[in-house]
Scaffold this motif. Structure first.
Motif, PDB file in Angstrom:
ATOM      1  N   PHE A  53      28.802  38.461  34.689  1.00 27.87           N
ATOM      2  CA  PHE A  53      27.973  39.441  35.408  1.00 27.87           C
ATOM      3  C   PHE A  53      28.704  40.115  36.564  1.00 27.87           C
ATOM      4  O   PHE A  53      28.632  41.341  36.687  1.00 27.87           O
ATOM      5  CB  PHE A  53      26.675  38.798  35.899  1.00 27.87           C
ATOM      6  N   PRO A  54      29.414  39.409  37.435  1.00 31.70           N
ATOM      7  CA  PRO A  54      30.139  40.128  38.495  1.00 31.70           C
ATOM      8  C   PRO A  54      31.191  41.086  37.937  1.00 31.70           C
ATOM      9  O   PRO A  54      31.413  42.166  38.494  1.00 31.70           O
ATOM     10  CB  PRO A  54      30.803  39.019  39.307  1.00 31.70           C
ATOM     11  N   ALA A  55      31.813  40.729  36.834  1.00 27.13           N
ATOM     12  CA  ALA A  55      32.815  41.606  36.229  1.00 27.13           C
ATOM     13  C   ALA A  55      32.169  42.882  35.694  1.00 27.13           C
ATOM     14  O   ALA A  55      32.762  43.959  35.764  1.00 27.13           O
ATOM     15  CB  ALA A  55      33.551  40.883  35.123  1.00 27.13           C
ATOM     16  N   ILE A  56      30.954  42.766  35.175  1.00 23.02           N
ATOM     17  CA  ILE A  56      30.247  43.951  34.666  1.00 23.02           C
ATOM     18  C   ILE A  56      30.005  44.937  35.797  1.00 23.02           C
ATOM     19  O   ILE A  56      30.211  46.140  35.641  1.00 23.02           O
ATOM     20  CB  ILE A  56      28.909  43.547  34.013  1.00 23.02           C
ATOM     21  N   VAL A  57      29.573  44.453  36.923  1.00 20.25           N
ATOM     22  CA  VAL A  57      29.229  45.340  38.038  1.00 20.25           C
ATOM     23  C   VAL A  57      30.484  45.854  38.756  1.00 20.25           C
ATOM     24  O   VAL A  57      30.534  47.005  39.166  1.00 20.25           O
ATOM     25  CB  VAL A  57      28.287  44.605  39.019  1.00 20.25           C
ATOM     26  N   GLU A  58      31.516  45.030  38.883  1.00 21.86           N
ATOM     27  CA  GLU A  58      32.686  45.420  39.653  1.00 21.86           C
ATOM     28  C   GLU A  58      33.743  46.169  38.842  1.00 21.86           C
ATOM     29  O   GLU A  58      34.656  46.756  39.409  1.00 21.86           O
ATOM     30  CB  GLU A  58      33.320  44.178  40.281  1.00 21.86           C
ATOM     31  N   THR A  60      33.321  48.815  37.042  1.00 17.44           N
ATOM     32  CA  THR A  60      33.051  50.247  37.029  1.00 17.44           C
ATOM     33  C   THR A  60      33.355  50.842  38.396  1.00 17.44           C
ATOM     34  O   THR A  60      33.554  50.128  39.376  1.00 17.44           O
ATOM     35  CB  THR A  60      31.578  50.502  36.674  1.00 17.44           C
ATOM     36  N   GLN A  61      33.366  52.186  38.447  1.00 15.88           N
ATOM     37  CA  GLN A  61      33.632  52.851  39.726  1.00 15.88           C
ATOM     38  C   GLN A  61      32.483  52.663  40.702  1.00 15.88           C
ATOM     39  O   GLN A  61      32.688  52.602  41.907  1.00 15.88           O
ATOM     40  CB  GLN A  61      33.894  54.342  39.505  1.00 15.88           C
ATOM     41  N   THR A  62      31.271  52.594  40.162  1.00 10.48           N
ATOM     42  CA  THR A  62      30.104  52.358  41.010  1.00 10.48           C
ATOM     43  C   THR A  62      29.312  51.177  40.443  1.00 10.48           C
ATOM     44  O   THR A  62      29.154  51.069  39.228  1.00 10.48           O
ATOM     45  CB  THR A  62      29.183  53.594  41.057  1.00 10.48           C
ATOM     46  N   PRO A  63      28.810  50.321  41.294  1.00 10.12           N
ATOM     47  CA  PRO A  63      27.978  49.213  40.803  1.00 10.12           C
ATOM     48  C   PRO A  63      26.712  49.702  40.098  1.00 10.12           C
ATOM     49  O   PRO A  63      26.197  49.026  39.216  1.00 10.12           O
ATOM     50  CB  PRO A  63      27.632  48.432  42.064  1.00 10.12           C
ATOM     51  N   PHE A  64      26.243  50.886  40.469  1.00 11.19           N
ATOM     52  CA  PHE A  64      25.056  51.463  39.829  1.00 11.19           C
ATOM     53  C   PHE A  64      25.284  51.640  38.325  1.00 11.19           C
ATOM     54  O   PHE A  64      24.431  51.284  37.508  1.00 11.19           O
ATOM     55  CB  PHE A  64      24.714  52.807  40.485  1.00 11.19           C
ATOM     56  N   ALA A  65      26.438  52.182  37.955  1.00 11.68           N
ATOM     57  CA  ALA A  65      26.748  52.397  36.536  1.00 11.68           C
ATOM     58  C   ALA A  65      26.825  51.066  35.792  1.00 11.68           C
ATOM     59  O   ALA A  65      26.331  50.939  34.668  1.00 11.68           O
ATOM     60  CB  ALA A  65      28.057  53.162  36.394  1.00 11.68           C
ATOM     61  N   GLY A  66      27.428  50.070  36.399  1.00 10.58           N
ATOM     62  CA  GLY A  66      27.505  48.754  35.773  1.00 10.58           C
ATOM     63  C   GLY A  66      26.136  48.124  35.601  1.00 10.58           C
ATOM     64  O   GLY A  66      25.856  47.505  34.577  1.00 10.58           O
ATOM     65  N   GLY A  67      25.288  48.277  36.603  1.00 12.39           N
ATOM     66  CA  GLY A  67      23.933  47.720  36.520  1.00 12.39           C
ATOM     67  C   GLY A  67      23.097  48.379  35.440  1.00 12.39           C
ATOM     68  O   GLY A  67      22.398  47.700  34.682  1.00 12.39           O
ATOM     69  N   ILE A  68      23.172  49.707  35.353  1.00 12.79           N
ATOM     70  CA  ILE A  68      22.419  50.420  34.314  1.00 12.79           C
ATOM     71  C   ILE A  68      22.946  50.057  32.927  1.00 12.79           C
ATOM     72  O   ILE A  68      22.183  49.852  31.985  1.00 12.79           O
ATOM     73  CB  ILE A  68      22.481  51.946  34.552  1.00 12.79           C
ATOM     74  N   ALA A  69      24.267  49.971  32.794  1.00 13.56           N
ATOM     75  CA  ALA A  69      24.852  49.580  31.510  1.00 13.56           C
ATOM     76  C   ALA A  69      24.427  48.157  31.138  1.00 13.56           C
ATOM     77  O   ALA A  69      24.160  47.867  29.968  1.00 13.56           O
ATOM     78  CB  ALA A  69      26.370  49.684  31.573  1.00 13.56           C
ATOM     79  N   PHE A  70      24.363  47.283  32.118  1.00 12.67           N
ATOM     80  CA  PHE A  70      23.905  45.909  31.869  1.00 12.67           C
ATOM     81  C   PHE A  70      22.473  45.901  31.346  1.00 12.67           C
ATOM     82  O   PHE A  70      22.160  45.212  30.373  1.00 12.67           O
ATOM     83  CB  PHE A  70      24.022  45.094  33.152  1.00 12.67           C
ATOM     84  N   LEU A  71      21.601  46.683  31.970  1.00 10.38           N
ATOM     85  CA  LEU A  71      20.207  46.746  31.522  1.00 10.38           C
ATOM     86  C   LEU A  71      20.108  47.334  30.117  1.00 10.38           C
ATOM     87  O   LEU A  71      19.342  46.833  29.283  1.00 10.38           O
ATOM     88  CB  LEU A  71      19.376  47.561  32.511  1.00 10.38           C
ATOM     89  N   CYS A  72      20.872  48.387  29.836  1.00 15.06           N
ATOM     90  CA  CYS A  72      20.861  48.976  28.498  1.00 15.06           C
ATOM     91  C   CYS A  72      21.396  47.986  27.462  1.00 15.06           C
ATOM     92  O   CYS A  72      20.878  47.897  26.348  1.00 15.06           O
ATOM     93  CB  CYS A  72      21.680  50.262  28.478  1.00 15.06           C
ATOM     94  N   GLY A  73      22.431  47.255  27.824  1.00 12.40           N
ATOM     95  CA  GLY A  73      22.981  46.247  26.916  1.00 12.40           C
ATOM     96  C   GLY A  73      21.995  45.127  26.642  1.00 12.40           C
ATOM     97  O   GLY A  73      21.876  44.657  25.506  1.00 12.40           O
ATOM     98  N   MET A  74      21.284  44.706  27.675  1.00 10.95           N
ATOM     99  CA  MET A  74      20.271  43.664  27.479  1.00 10.95           C
ATOM    100  C   MET A  74      19.166  44.160  26.559  1.00 10.95           C
ATOM    101  O   MET A  74      18.708  43.431  25.669  1.00 10.95           O
ATOM    102  CB  MET A  74      19.683  43.228  28.822  1.00 10.95           C
ATOM    103  N   LEU A  75      18.726  45.395  26.765  1.00 11.88           N
ATOM    104  CA  LEU A  75      17.677  45.970  25.923  1.00 11.88           C
ATOM    105  C   LEU A  75      18.151  46.082  24.474  1.00 11.88           C
ATOM    106  O   LEU A  75      17.415  45.738  23.540  1.00 11.88           O
ATOM    107  CB  LEU A  75      17.258  47.339  26.459  1.00 11.88           C
TER     108      LEU A  75
END
Length: 103
Positions: A53-58, A60-75
């Motif tokens: 999880f920290p690697a997913i967020v860090e 990317t250039q912005t943590p926002f993009a990593g967080g949204i991608a994480f949510l889309c991946g979970m869905l």
């Protein structure tokens, strides 16, 4: 300075060895407790999640993009997508967010 490094390495090796050998020496019988068995069953998954999880967020250039991608991946995974499809979806989401949204 260099002698401290060898001390640190020896201490780390001792601790690693200790936490691997201690359960083998203390627990000789088969574990029958369902709570402990379920706990031990999920330890590898939790460890992988804690490292990923920290690697997913860090990554990317912005943590926002990593967080949204994480949510889309979970869905996508929740809806039955394969690991390859989830990776493609997450990569596409990060790419689009970082390309079109200067957050």
């Amino acid at each position: 300075m260099s002698s401290n490094i060898w001390i640190y390495i020896l201490v780390m090796a001792g601790v690693s060895y200790f936490i691997r050998v201690l359960p083998m020496t203390l627990l000789r019988k088969k574990i029958k407790n369902e709570f402990i068995m379920s706990f031990l069953y999920y330890v590898p998954y939790v460890t992988l999640a804690v490292m990923t999880f920290p690697a997913i967020v860090e990554a990317t250039q912005t943590p926002f993009a990593g967080g949204i991608a994480f949510l889309c991946g979970m869905l996508a995974a929740w809806r039955g997508a394969s690991l390859f499809k989830v990776a493609i979806i997450c990569s596409a989401v990060v790419f689009c967010i970082e390309l079109f949204c200067p957050c």
